[in-house]
Motif scaffolding. Structure first.
Motif, PDB file in Angstrom:
ATOM      1  N   THR A 203       0.826  -1.206   0.000  1.00 14.02           N
ATOM      2  CA  THR A 203       0.000   0.000   0.000  1.00 14.02           C
ATOM      3  C   THR A 203       0.862   1.259   0.000  1.00 14.02           C
ATOM      4  N   ALA A 204       1.888   1.268   0.828  1.00 11.09           N
ATOM      5  CA  ALA A 204       2.770   2.438   0.907  1.00 11.09           C
ATOM      6  C   ALA A 204       3.516   2.660  -0.400  1.00 11.09           C
ATOM      7  N   GLY A 207       1.266   4.352  -2.894  1.00 13.15           N
ATOM      8  CA  GLY A 207       1.038   5.748  -2.532  1.00 13.15           C
ATOM      9  C   GLY A 207       2.257   6.608  -2.785  1.00 13.15           C
ATOM     10  N   ILE A 208       3.453   6.109  -2.399  1.00 21.39           N
ATOM     11  CA  ILE A 208       4.677   6.892  -2.573  1.00 21.39           C
ATOM     12  C   ILE A 208       5.010   7.051  -4.059  1.00 21.39           C
ATOM     13  N   GLY A 236       6.515  10.113   3.124  1.00 21.67           N
ATOM     14  CA  GLY A 236       5.490   9.236   2.557  1.00 21.67           C
ATOM     15  C   GLY A 236       5.648   7.796   3.002  1.00 21.67           C
ATOM     16  N   LEU A 237       6.898   7.313   3.034  1.00 20.91           N
ATOM     17  CA  LEU A 237       7.136   5.939   3.473  1.00 20.91           C
ATOM     18  C   LEU A 237       6.744   5.772   4.930  1.00 20.91           C
ATOM     19  N   GLY A 240       2.855   6.300   5.190  1.00 20.05           N
ATOM     20  CA  GLY A 240       2.142   5.305   4.385  1.00 20.05           C
ATOM     21  C   GLY A 240       2.118   3.941   5.052  1.00 20.05           C
ATOM     22  N   TYR A 243      -0.055   4.246   8.373  1.00 19.55           N
ATOM     23  CA  TYR A 243      -1.506   4.293   8.174  1.00 19.55           C
ATOM     24  C   TYR A 243      -2.052   2.903   7.846  1.00 19.55           C
ATOM     25  N   THR A 308       2.506  13.606  -1.548  1.00 20.21           N
ATOM     26  CA  THR A 308       2.880  12.236  -1.207  1.00 20.21           C
ATOM     27  C   THR A 308       2.067  11.712  -0.036  1.00 20.21           C
ATOM     28  N   THR A 312      -0.646   8.500  -0.096  1.00 21.66           N
ATOM     29  CA  THR A 312      -0.564   7.347   0.806  1.00 21.66           C
ATOM     30  C   THR A 312      -1.844   7.206   1.625  1.00 21.66           C
ATOM     31  N   ALA A 315      -4.470   5.722  -0.704  1.00 20.95           N
ATOM     32  CA  ALA A 315      -4.183   4.297  -0.901  1.00 20.95           C
ATOM     33  C   ALA A 315      -4.610   3.477   0.314  1.00 20.95           C
ATOM     34  N   ALA A 316      -4.429   4.027   1.517  1.00 18.17           N
ATOM     35  CA  ALA A 316      -4.768   3.285   2.737  1.00 18.17           C
ATOM     36  C   ALA A 316      -6.266   2.998   2.841  1.00 18.17           C
TER      37      ALA A 316
END
Length: 714
Positions: A203-204, A207-208, A236-237, A240, A243, A308, A312, A315-316
């Motif tokens: 997921t991360a 998003g990133i 972001g990492l 992400g 979350y 970013t 994320t 995406a979560a």
């Protein structure tokens, strides 16, 4: 379960998981192909706005177009008189003059002021026809190599300048990979399952990847510094993975409670997902608070990091429910036996909460005093920008700095440019500047080809990072120049004056940033937890943890405590934009942890538990996952200590220390201690405020926590 928008979103993504996953894959590939294939050039200049240095630069651009590019400096040192090695030096100067993007080279043998009094040292300005970001790195690296190869037999040559520093500074290097590896290890310990660990990572990454591609596209409208992707990628990492970690944890809890996978997904999104949306929105709004600073590059960094974080967060709550649909009840497949979950005695976090609640005054006082002690060094924090003296000693940048400093004094790394539309005014001011204490030398006044402007260069006796240099600039502008210029307008500018103007702007506008960030965060917390006491408590504790991080950063970077061990070669001022950039990020991240912890406490309280029991249960449920989330962020942020850019190292160090302090001293000690002391006042909300505050979607009802909770091993 409450049928609100989040539940419907979760069910849609769960039931249409193949379409959602396909959409994310196709969308990510398309965005990354466009973003990375047509990325905008970086812009590393912090000058701009209506400062004196910015106005001076505009005059230079208009009347001295040959100086619109960056300038390199060839530093020359001979064991004997530099005239004895003139043929060798002139061969190098000729080669540089024919190098790509070199507009002109000024030989020291035609400019006596470029030779030191002892005649062992000289320098030659190398004027480029474009700024550093537009000069191919390969060409600069070749010039550096050719100059170094020409050294020897009593002659030392080195190229310096911002373009050289950029070419010699490595990019992100292994930092993202190390951060990702750390996240994998922590997630394995937290979940004890390879499949559960993989979901937050996947997921991360989505998003990133889309976030960084979006930054590249936005760069055409809002140019960002070259280090923006590194900083945005680290943030972001961190958020992400965190979350997704919170959502997967709630999903597993719901499955353990007897819910089927679809219902468990809905419960996870409406509880942890709701917290993620509030937490992510807080981080984004806090970052966008940098817009009030009215600094173009700070705004671009804020937007880059915000994009970013936003991706994320999306995406979560969309991609992750679809992935949970594929895993179903198999979330714990591929277990690692030594890390499997176990139940039995009360978890350490529950026993710890009980200990704090029995001695809240002692615990709270001890934690508060410790935070204040850590914050003390921040009172002496000095802001500046890094110069070549902070570069690794084996680089051409540092060698050039060392040669010029030894031969002419440290001020030759911090030239000031005086520019005027009056030739007579510039001459009078140049003479007055040359007589000013703290000025080493002044070049002859030069008139532009169109005859409409004149300029001179003044070299201070002190370097950019010395406190005397900003004082000299202010003295020139406030006293020396006005007295000597008469009716003429003479501006003191140049790159180094621009950094001083930036630092002054930071100091003057920082209160506005603090007010905006704290105000927006308070409002969001009031809406989320519907409690004045908790919102105010969170703001105060966030400020305490940030001040503590500033103190540790100052002690390491400026005072030199453990500086060399952590990659800071010498004691130096904190880079001017670093604490400014750290503030909204840290306030947003601290609010994240507050949201995740308080939301669980509030759930228990709404289910009928008294405040003390609700705090114990909420802490027991969240301590392990918050600790895991914090460990991931700390590892990710501290991984940048491996990069070459000093300012990026400072960001990573400050963020890592702040998250560590917040997740331990603040969340594990101060929060339960203060909530114990406040009692029922924790939930106070005036009726008039309750009526005007918007009501967020309530979380799904969850079963009360039994007397003992299950605790993952490890």
């Amino acid at each position: 379960m409450h049928e609100g928008p989040l539940v419907r979103l979760a069910r849609f993504c769960y039931r249409r998981r193949r379409r959602v996953l396909l959409f994310w894959i196709v969308g990510a590939v398309a965005v990354m192909a466009v973003g990375f294939g047509f990325s905008a050039p970086a812009d590393n200049s912090f000058a701009g706005g209506d400062t004196e240095s910015a106005r001076a630069q505009n005059l230079i651009k208009e009347h001295f177009p040959q100086q619109n590019g960056d300038t390199l400096t060839l530093a020359i040192h001979a064991d004997g008189d530099v005239t004895a090695v003139r043929p060798r030096v002139e061969r190098v100067l000729t080669a540089l003059a024919h190098a790509p993007h070199v507009a002109s080279v000024t030989s020291p043998y035609q400019a006596p002021e470029q030779i030191s009094p002892d005649r062992h040292t000289a320098f030659a300005p190398v004027q480029l026809d474009r700024v550093s970001a537009d000069v191919p790195k390969a060409g600069v690296v070749k010039m550096i190599s050719d100059v170094r190869d020409a050294s020897g037999n009593g002659l030392t040559l080195a190229l310096g300048g911002a373009t050289v520093t950029d070419a010699e500074t490595p990019g992100g290097g292994p930092t993202e990979g190390i951060g990702l590896l750390a996240a994998v290890i922590v997630l394995l310990i937290a979940f004890g399952s390879l499949l559960a660990m993989g979901l937050p990572i996947v997921t991360a990454i989505f998003g990133i990847g889309t976030g960084l591609a979006g930054i590249s596209i936005l760069g055409h409208v809002l140019p960002a510094p070259s280090f923006s992707p590194i900083v945005a990628g680290l943030i972001g990492l961190g958020v992400g993975v965190d979350y997704a970690l919170f959502i997967v944890t709630r999903y597993r809890e719901a499955l353990d409670g007897g819910a089927d996978p679809e219902k468990a997904t809905g419960m996870a999104i409406v509880t942890a997902g709701r917290s993620v949306l509030f937490a992510g929105t807080t981080v984004v709004l806090a970052l966008l608070g940098l817009l009030v600073m009215q600094q173009r590059l700070l705004s671009s960094i804020a937007v880059a990091a915000s994009v970013t974080v936003l991706m994320t967060m999306i995406a979560a709550v969309t991609l992750l429910p679809a992935l949970l649909g594929f895993t179903g009840r198999r979330i714990d497949r591929f277990k690692l036996p030594l890390l499997a979950r176990r139940s039995g005695r009360a978890p350490l976090s529950e026993r710890w909460a009980g200990l704090i609640q029995r001695r809240p005054v002692i615990a709270g006082t001890a934690a508060g005093v410790l935070l204040l002690v850590l914050a003390v060094p921040a009172l002496s924090m000095r802001l500046s920008f890094n110069d070549s003296s902070t570069q690794p000693h084996d680089t051409s940048s540092y060698t050039s700095h060392r040669i010029l400093t030894d031969g002419f004094g440290p001020g030759y790394d911090a030239p000031l440019i005086g520019v005027s539309t009056s030739a007579d005014g510039a001459s009078a001011v140049a003479a007055a500047v040359g007589r000013t204490p703290g000025v080493a030398s002044v070049t002859p006044v030069r008139t532009s080809q169109d005859g409409a402007a004149s300029l001179f260069i003044a070299y201070p006796k002190t370097g950019l990072e010395d406190v005397a240099t900003p004082a000299l600039v202010h003295r020139l502008r406030d006293t020396v120049v006005p007295r000597a210029a008469g009716n003429a307008q003479v501006l003191i500018g140049g790159a180094n004056a621009g950094t001083i103007d930036f630092s002054d702007s930071v100091t003057s506008r920082l209160p506005y940033l603090i007010a905006v960030v704290v105000g927006l965060s308070l409002l969001l917390l009031l809406v989320f937890v519907r409690s004045v006491a908790i919102a105010v408590k969170a703001a105060v504790m966030n400020l305490l943890s940030i001040a503590s991080a500033y103190g540790v950063l100052t002690a390491i970077v400026q005072w030199g405590w453990l500086g060399r061990q952590l990659g800071f070669p010498v004691g130096m001022p904190v880079t001017a934009w670093v604490p400014l950039f750290m503030f909204p990020i840290l306030f947003g991240l601290s609010t994240d942890y507050e949201v995740f912890l308080i939301s669980r406490i509030r759930e228990e309280y709404d289910l009928g538990a008294e405040t003390r029991v609700a705090v114990t249960r909420g802490l027991a449920r969240t301590a392990r996952v918050i600790t895991a989330a914090a460990a991931i962020m700390v590892c990710v942020f501290l991984s940048v200590l491996l990069v070459g850019q000093i300012d990026v190292k400072q960001v990573g160090l400050g963020l890592g220390v702040a998250v560590l302090i917040d997740a331990t001293i603040v969340r594990m000690v101060l929060v339960p201690a203060v909530m114990e002391l406040l009692g029922r006042a924790n939930w106070w909300l005036p009726g008039w405020l309750a009526r005007i505050l918007p009501v967020a979607e309530p979380p799904a009802a969850t079963a009360p926590l039994p007397g003992r909770v299950e605790e993952p091993a490890g």
